[in-house]
Design an enzyme around this catalytic site. Structure first.
Site, mmCIF file in Angstrom:
data_model
loop_
_atom_site.group_PDB
_atom_site.id
_atom_site.type_symbol
_atom_site.label_atom_id
_atom_site.label_comp_id
_atom_site.label_asym_id
_atom_site.label_seq_id
_atom_site.Cartn_x
_atom_site.Cartn_y
_atom_site.Cartn_z
ATOM 1 N N HIS A 178 0.843 -1.201 0.000
ATOM 2 C CA HIS A 178 0.000 0.000 0.000
ATOM 3 C C HIS A 178 0.877 1.250 0.000
ATOM 4 C CE1 HIS A 178 -2.438 3.053 2.471
ATOM 5 N NE2 HIS A 178 -3.010 3.005 1.286
ATOM 6 N N SER A 179 0.489 2.252 -0.760
ATOM 7 C CA SER A 179 1.071 3.584 -0.698
ATOM 8 C C SER A 179 2.600 3.533 -0.831
ATOM 9 C CB SER A 179 0.611 4.260 0.595
ATOM 10 O OG SER A 179 0.829 5.640 0.564
ATOM 11 N N TYR A 180 3.314 4.109 0.134
ATOM 12 C CA TYR A 180 4.772 4.175 0.062
ATOM 13 C C TYR A 180 5.406 2.790 -0.059
ATOM 14 C CZ TYR A 180 9.475 5.852 1.440
ATOM 15 O OH TYR A 180 10.815 6.166 1.491
ATOM 16 N N THR A 188 -1.527 3.239 -5.097
ATOM 17 C CA THR A 188 -0.193 3.808 -5.239
ATOM 18 C C THR A 188 0.350 3.484 -6.616
ATOM 19 O OG1 THR A 188 1.929 4.055 -4.103
ATOM 20 C CG2 THR A 188 1.104 1.803 -4.387
#
Length: 303
Positions: free
Chosen positions: A104-106, A130
């Site tokens: 997820h995300s970063y 992302t």
């Protein structure tokens, strides 16, 4: 919904500066999925999603260094994205086999870079709201990097001056985590899933947040949109890729429409949308799970 019969355990992966903590789901002999959270979060971000996923995989949900129950990186230096690419590499060497990344995300942004650098290590890549690390335009180079250097010095000064971090009751800590999101709010149940690994008890019965304060100023690679696309052409991610974006999220897609259009033309990439915000996988796992299940169970030559 998948029957939740997965065995749950906690493991510790040794690294030169300490350990990487992880919660595992399933049996170690099954195909490996390394699950990686976003910045300032922890492995609990997957607690609500994994029960919907197949029992035939081994899910290792790590706390990145400086998050959750993992050791922080050595002190005094800034946090850079490349530090976390190193962590992916260490994890591969620890397990000694190819794996699927679900992030997820970063965590997904780091996983994407890792898949470009080490394609032989990755079976599939699942990206949850992302795409890539935020590009830095050439005109913003001086401002971005000088601001990051000064911000690090200020954070370091505060860390040296502050003898004890602030402490909170359990209810106060939950409220701060629930209502302190940078990109978009999350549901209460999603916040509770994160809280367990985000705090540690104090001697007076309260709690402190364990996250490394340097993460507020993590530094990304210096590359603009043009450079990013050229690098994707020369060093593409070759494994099957699933990107699930929150339909209401502005975390990345508003700023990276050209990257999205480029990736949509790649035969190995699938982009799907689930109704929700940046943390849709945690807020509404039942909406994200069908895409992930189908992708996991596809044979590679059918994508």
């Amino acid at each position: 919904m998948e029957t939740n019969t997965k065995k749950i355990d906690e493991i510790s992966i040794p690294v030169p500066w300490g350990h990487v903590a992880a919660r595992t789901w399933g049996e170690a002999q099954d195909p490996l999925i390394v699950c990686v959270h976003g910045i300032m979060d922890n492995a609990g971000t997957f607690n609500r999603l994994i029960p919907y996923l197949p029992n035939s995989f081994y899910y290792v949900c790590i706390d990145l260094p400086g998050h959750g129950r993992s050791s922080h990186f050595p002190p005094h230096l800034p946090i850079h994205t490349i530090n976390y690419v190193l962590v992916y590499r260490i994890i591969f060497k620890y397990f000694q086999k190819k794996f699927i990344i679900m992030a997820h995300s970063y965590g997904g942004q780091i996983g994407f870079i890792f898949a470009q650098l080490y394609p032989e290590c990755i079976e599939k890549l699942i990206m949850l709201d992302t795409i890539i690390t935020f590009p830095i335009a050439v005109k913003n180079f001086k401002h971005y990097l000088s601001r990051s250097v000064d911000a690090h010095i200020n954070i370091e000064k505060k860390l040296l001056e502050k003898k004890k971090p602030p402490s909170y009751t359990h209810e106060e800590a939950l409220d701060r985590l629930w209502n302190g999101r940078s990109y978009a709010p999350i549901k209460l149940e999603a916040a509770k899933a994160l809280l367990e690994r985000a705090i540690a008890p104090t001697e007076d019965g309260k709690f402190i947040f364990t996250v490394d304060q340097r993460l507020k100023n993590a530094i990304n690679p210096l590359r603009d949109i043009r450079c990013t696309i050229e690098m994707l052409k020369v060093h593409p991610v070759r494994c099957p890729v699933l990107i699930v974006l929150g339909s209401e999220s502005t975390a990345q897609q508003v700023f990276l429409s050209s990257i999205i259009q480029f990736l949509k033309r790649r035969r190995n990439v699938r982009i799907k949308y689930a109704e929700g915000n940046h943390d849709v996988h945690n807020d509404s796992p039942e909406l994200v799970a069908p895409y992930v299940v189908k992708f996991l169970l596809y044979q590679k030559n059918k994508l």
